[in-house]
Structures are given as C-alpha cells and as structure tokens.
Design a protein around this motif. Structure first.
Motif, PDB file in Angstrom:
ATOM      1  N   ARG A 153      46.298  58.174  33.570  1.00  0.00           N
ATOM      2  CA  ARG A 153      46.805  56.902  33.057  1.00  0.00           C
ATOM      3  C   ARG A 153      47.191  55.963  34.190  1.00  0.00           C
ATOM      4  O   ARG A 153      46.886  54.764  34.161  1.00  0.00           O
ATOM      5  CB  ARG A 153      48.017  57.136  32.140  1.00  0.00           C
ATOM      6  N   LEU A 154      47.862  56.517  35.212  1.00  0.00           N
ATOM      7  CA  LEU A 154      48.264  55.698  36.358  1.00  0.00           C
ATOM      8  C   LEU A 154      47.046  55.166  37.102  1.00  0.00           C
ATOM      9  O   LEU A 154      47.016  53.999  37.515  1.00  0.00           O
ATOM     10  CB  LEU A 154      49.153  56.526  37.299  1.00  0.00           C
ATOM     11  N   ALA A 155      46.026  56.028  37.267  1.00  0.00           N
ATOM     12  CA  ALA A 155      44.805  55.604  37.963  1.00  0.00           C
ATOM     13  C   ALA A 155      44.072  54.520  37.159  1.00  0.00           C
ATOM     14  O   ALA A 155      43.586  53.538  37.727  1.00  0.00           O
ATOM     15  CB  ALA A 155      43.890  56.802  38.187  1.00  0.00           C
ATOM     16  N   ALA A 156      44.026  54.702  35.830  1.00  0.00           N
ATOM     17  CA  ALA A 156      43.355  53.706  34.984  1.00  0.00           C
ATOM     18  C   ALA A 156      44.101  52.376  35.009  1.00  0.00           C
ATOM     19  O   ALA A 156      43.488  51.299  35.065  1.00  0.00           O
ATOM     20  CB  ALA A 156      43.264  54.221  33.554  1.00  0.00           C
ATOM     21  N   ALA A 157      45.448  52.439  34.985  1.00  0.00           N
ATOM     22  CA  ALA A 157      46.247  51.214  35.029  1.00  0.00           C
ATOM     23  C   ALA A 157      46.059  50.478  36.358  1.00  0.00           C
ATOM     24  O   ALA A 157      45.941  49.252  36.391  1.00  0.00           O
ATOM     25  CB  ALA A 157      47.721  51.541  34.809  1.00  0.00           C
ATOM     26  N   LEU A 158      45.997  51.259  37.440  1.00  0.00           N
ATOM     27  CA  LEU A 158      45.791  50.651  38.762  1.00  0.00           C
ATOM     28  C   LEU A 158      44.411  50.002  38.846  1.00  0.00           C
ATOM     29  O   LEU A 158      44.265  48.880  39.347  1.00  0.00           O
ATOM     30  CB  LEU A 158      45.948  51.723  39.842  1.00  0.00           C
ATOM     31  N   ALA A 159      43.399  50.698  38.327  1.00  0.00           N
ATOM     32  CA  ALA A 159      42.038  50.141  38.344  1.00  0.00           C
ATOM     33  C   ALA A 159      41.950  48.882  37.490  1.00  0.00           C
ATOM     34  O   ALA A 159      41.318  47.891  37.876  1.00  0.00           O
ATOM     35  CB  ALA A 159      41.049  51.191  37.840  1.00  0.00           C
ATOM     36  N   ALA A 160      42.614  48.910  36.320  1.00  0.00           N
ATOM     37  CA  ALA A 160      42.599  47.733  35.441  1.00  0.00           C
ATOM     38  C   ALA A 160      43.302  46.553  36.112  1.00  0.00           C
ATOM     39  O   ALA A 160      42.852  45.407  35.995  1.00  0.00           O
ATOM     40  CB  ALA A 160      43.272  48.060  34.118  1.00  0.00           C
ATOM     41  N   ARG A 161      44.407  46.827  36.831  1.00  0.00           N
ATOM     42  CA  ARG A 161      45.128  45.762  37.528  1.00  0.00           C
ATOM     43  C   ARG A 161      44.258  45.133  38.607  1.00  0.00           C
ATOM     44  O   ARG A 161      44.218  43.908  38.769  1.00  0.00           O
ATOM     45  CB  ARG A 161      46.412  46.334  38.133  1.00  0.00           C
ATOM     46  N   LYS A 162      43.533  45.974  39.344  1.00  0.00           N
ATOM     47  CA  LYS A 162      42.639  45.467  40.387  1.00  0.00           C
ATOM     48  C   LYS A 162      41.495  44.642  39.787  1.00  0.00           C
ATOM     49  O   LYS A 162      41.117  43.598  40.313  1.00  0.00           O
ATOM     50  CB  LYS A 162      42.072  46.633  41.203  1.00  0.00           C
ATOM     51  N   THR A 163      40.968  45.126  38.645  1.00  0.00           N
ATOM     52  CA  THR A 163      39.883  44.403  37.977  1.00  0.00           C
ATOM     53  C   THR A 163      40.350  43.039  37.492  1.00  0.00           C
ATOM     54  O   THR A 163      39.650  42.026  37.650  1.00  0.00           O
ATOM     55  CB  THR A 163      39.354  45.221  36.783  1.00  0.00           C
ATOM     56  N   ARG A 164      41.557  42.987  36.896  1.00  0.00           N
ATOM     57  CA  ARG A 164      42.106  41.711  36.418  1.00  0.00           C
ATOM     58  C   ARG A 164      42.329  40.740  37.560  1.00  0.00           C
ATOM     59  O   ARG A 164      42.051  39.543  37.448  1.00  0.00           O
ATOM     60  CB  ARG A 164      43.412  41.944  35.651  1.00  0.00           C
ATOM     61  N   ALA A 165      42.831  41.268  38.678  1.00  0.00           N
ATOM     62  CA  ALA A 165      43.066  40.407  39.841  1.00  0.00           C
ATOM     63  C   ALA A 165      41.747  39.839  40.375  1.00  0.00           C
ATOM     64  O   ALA A 165      41.662  38.652  40.727  1.00  0.00           O
ATOM     65  CB  ALA A 165      43.783  41.193  40.941  1.00  0.00           C
ATOM     66  N   ALA A 166      40.710  40.686  40.412  1.00  0.00           N
ATOM     67  CA  ALA A 166      39.402  40.221  40.887  1.00  0.00           C
ATOM     68  C   ALA A 166      38.828  39.166  39.945  1.00  0.00           C
ATOM     69  O   ALA A 166      38.268  38.154  40.378  1.00  0.00           O
ATOM     70  CB  ALA A 166      38.449  41.417  41.006  1.00  0.00           C
ATOM     71  N   LYS A 167      38.990  39.381  38.624  1.00  0.00           N
ATOM     72  CA  LYS A 167      38.484  38.403  37.655  1.00  0.00           C
ATOM     73  C   LYS A 167      39.238  37.087  37.755  1.00  0.00           C
ATOM     74  O   LYS A 167      38.643  36.005  37.654  1.00  0.00           O
ATOM     75  CB  LYS A 167      38.598  38.964  36.236  1.00  0.00           C
ATOM     76  N   ARG A 168      40.561  37.169  37.943  1.00  0.00           N
ATOM     77  CA  ARG A 168      41.352  35.940  38.098  1.00  0.00           C
ATOM     78  C   ARG A 168      40.867  35.140  39.291  1.00  0.00           C
ATOM     79  O   ARG A 168      40.757  33.908  39.242  1.00  0.00           O
ATOM     80  CB  ARG A 168      42.839  36.271  38.251  1.00  0.00           C
ATOM     81  N   HIS A 169      40.551  35.849  40.369  1.00  0.00           N
ATOM     82  CA  HIS A 169      40.056  35.178  41.577  1.00  0.00           C
ATOM     83  C   HIS A 169      38.726  34.472  41.288  1.00  0.00           C
ATOM     84  O   HIS A 169      38.522  33.321  41.678  1.00  0.00           O
ATOM     85  CB  HIS A 169      39.883  36.200  42.700  1.00  0.00           C
ATOM     86  N   VAL A 170      37.838  35.162  40.573  1.00  0.00           N
ATOM     87  CA  VAL A 170      36.539  34.573  40.219  1.00  0.00           C
ATOM     88  C   VAL A 170      36.727  33.357  39.320  1.00  0.00           C
ATOM     89  O   VAL A 170      36.098  32.308  39.514  1.00  0.00           O
ATOM     90  CB  VAL A 170      35.644  35.625  39.525  1.00  0.00           C
ATOM     91  N   ILE A 171      37.627  33.469  38.323  1.00  0.00           N
ATOM     92  CA  ILE A 171      37.858  32.375  37.376  1.00  0.00           C
ATOM     93  C   ILE A 171      38.419  31.148  38.090  1.00  0.00           C
ATOM     94  O   ILE A 171      37.973  30.016  37.862  1.00  0.00           O
ATOM     95  CB  ILE A 171      38.805  32.843  36.248  1.00  0.00           C
ATOM     96  N   PHE A 172      39.415  31.356  38.965  1.00  0.00           N
ATOM     97  CA  PHE A 172      40.003  30.225  39.694  1.00  0.00           C
ATOM     98  C   PHE A 172      38.977  29.575  40.623  1.00  0.00           C
ATOM     99  O   PHE A 172      38.927  28.348  40.755  1.00  0.00           O
ATOM    100  CB  PHE A 172      41.217  30.694  40.501  1.00  0.00           C
ATOM    101  N   LYS A 173      38.162  30.408  41.248  1.00  0.00           N
ATOM    102  CA  LYS A 173      37.149  29.876  42.161  1.00  0.00           C
ATOM    103  C   LYS A 173      36.120  29.047  41.395  1.00  0.00           C
ATOM    104  O   LYS A 173      35.709  27.968  41.833  1.00  0.00           O
ATOM    105  CB  LYS A 173      36.467  31.036  42.895  1.00  0.00           C
ATOM    106  N   ARG A 174      35.699  29.548  40.227  1.00  0.00           N
ATOM    107  CA  ARG A 174      34.749  28.799  39.402  1.00  0.00           C
ATOM    108  C   ARG A 174      35.352  27.474  38.932  1.00  0.00           C
ATOM    109  O   ARG A 174      34.685  26.441  38.935  1.00  0.00           O
ATOM    110  CB  ARG A 174      34.340  29.626  38.183  1.00  0.00           C
ATOM    111  N   ALA A 175      36.617  27.522  38.478  1.00  0.00           N
ATOM    112  CA  ALA A 175      37.274  26.311  37.997  1.00  0.00           C
ATOM    113  C   ALA A 175      37.332  25.261  39.095  1.00  0.00           C
ATOM    114  O   ALA A 175      37.100  24.066  38.845  1.00  0.00           O
ATOM    115  CB  ALA A 175      38.685  26.638  37.499  1.00  0.00           C
ATOM    116  N   ASP A 176      37.610  25.689  40.317  1.00  0.00           N
ATOM    117  CA  ASP A 176      37.643  24.765  41.451  1.00  0.00           C
ATOM    118  C   ASP A 176      36.265  24.165  41.704  1.00  0.00           C
ATOM    119  O   ASP A 176      36.123  22.965  41.972  1.00  0.00           O
ATOM    120  CB  ASP A 176      38.143  25.506  42.694  1.00  0.00           C
TER     121      ASP A 176
END
Length: 251
Positions: free
Chosen positions: A34-57
C-alpha cells in the motif's frame, strides 16, 4: 513444605502459532504494498501536474501569438488601404431558441442529431459543408456564430458537464476528463478547451463528451421579433462574432 520455584517464561520460550506468524507477514506485506502504491501514485500525479502546467503555458503563448498576428494583419491591411478579411470560422456555438410547436420532421431530426433537445441548449459544432447545410435547414429554430477563446473558456468552466456512462457529471476534476479522453492525450480541462478552440483532430470525441450546455434566458430577454433573422432585427440565424455577446448574457 517448600513451594517449587515458579518463573515467568520469556518471549523466546513462548511458541507463536504458525497461523499468527503467517497473518503478521501477510499484514506487513500488504502494508508495504500500500505504501509503495501510494508513493508511486503520488509521483505519477506530480508528473502529470507538471505536464498539465507545461501544456497550459504553451497554450497561453499560442493564443497570444495568434492574437498578435491578427492585430498585425489588421494594421498591415489598413496601412496599405485594404481590408483584412478574417479566416472562415472553424467552429460554431449553436443555441436552440424555439420549442417543438409546428416543428417539421426533418428539422426535428437534425436538432436531435445535434443534441439540441431543449430551448437554450447549446453545443459546439465543427464547421463543414454538411453542418452548414444542416444549420440552414434548422435556422428558424437556432442562433449560432463563432465563439472566441473567452467564451469557450467561460462556458466550459461555468457550465461544463461531461457524459460519463450516460450520466451528467460536472467537470470539477481533471481525473474525469483523463479517464474518458486520456486515450486521445487529453488530460485536463485546458486540453479540452484547446481542442475546441483549435478544432483539433479529436474535436468530435471532445464535443460528444461534453453534455449540451444548459443556458439561461439572455439578460434583458430576447429581441421583440425573436423569430426573424438576426440581420432583420430578430435573433435566429448566423450572428457571427456577435454570438459572444449573447453567450455572456446567457451564461
């Protein structure tokens, strides 16, 4: 009579049942997963946020560049004594203004195909020869024109709903959009707006995903002669860029 010496057994001397050991191992393993899955999901969300902000810019820069180019072309045409004619509209926003009374079968079917089932419903439509012919047939029942970026953004942010399993869900999270349109590389609401404004390759899928907009009656009401053409002092038909003023009044 002397009493025998009694001692408390130590933890190492107590045998733990094998079932309890297995349960502990399984619990520890599940916790680690569960901890590993939560950590992976957090990293995935952070990467997606970066992509979304970059696209919006990138989109903002694209919109500004287009606006500056339009201004430059206007000024160049004025300086040479000519008139600048903007490019033909690529997308229309169509609003139904008339009910079902005295509705012929053919216009009724077209309104159903365009998902304009109620008065004040609005949809985005890609401009093609076929859609222009359809609009001519239903012109007495609708008004339409070319929406600008501000109108598209305000409509989607304020009244945007998505169609998920035939249900009307508000676009309150990018996760809803990604779940339905992620296969088309549309991850956020800004991607969705960009696809509508630029009439991208997945315009049809995005337009079908958006539930028809339910608008209010325009501020101040419709014109006195509502069912005459717009150029004749009414409201129906093509009003070109003036559709944006109507959107502000109805949104």
């Amino acid at each position: 009579m002397a009493t025998p010496n009694t001692t408390v057994p130590s933890a190492s001397q107590i045998e733990v049942p094998e079932t309890l050991l297995k349960k502990r191992k399984a619990t520890d393993k599940a916790r680690e997963e569960r901890l590993a899955a939560a950590l992976a999901a957090r990293k995935t969300r952070a990467a997606k946020r970066h992509v979304i902000f970059k696209r919006a810019d990138t989109y903002v820069k694209e919109y500004l560049a287009k606006e500056k180019e339009e201004i430059r072309l206007h000024r160049a045409a004025r300086a040479s004594g000519n008139y600048y004619v903007p490019a033909q509209a690529k997308v229309y926003f169509v609003v139904r203004i008339k009910g079902i009374n005295n509705l012929a079968p053919k216009p009724k079917k077209i309104l159903q195909l365009l998902r304009l089932l109620q008065i004040n419903n609005g949809v985005f439509i890609k401009v093609t020869k076929a859609t222009e012919q359809m609009l001519r047939l239903i012109e007495p029942y609708v008004t339409y024109g070319e929406p600008n970026l501000k109108s598209v953004r305000e409509l989607i942010y304020k009244r945007g709903y998505g169609k998920v399993d035939h249900q009307r869900l508000p676009l309150t999270s990018n996760a809803v959009i990604e779940e339905q349109l992620g296969k088309y590389d549309i991850l956020s609401i800004e991607d969705l707006i960009h696809e509508i404004v630029t009439v991208g390759p997945h315009f049809k899928q995005v337009s079908n995903f958006l539930w028809p907009f339910k608008l209010s009656n325009p501020t101040g009401g419709w014109r006195q002669r509502k069912f005459k053409h717009y150029v004749q002092g009414g409201d129906q038909g093509n009003r070109e860029g003036n559709i944006n003023k109507l959107i502000r009044q109805m949104n």
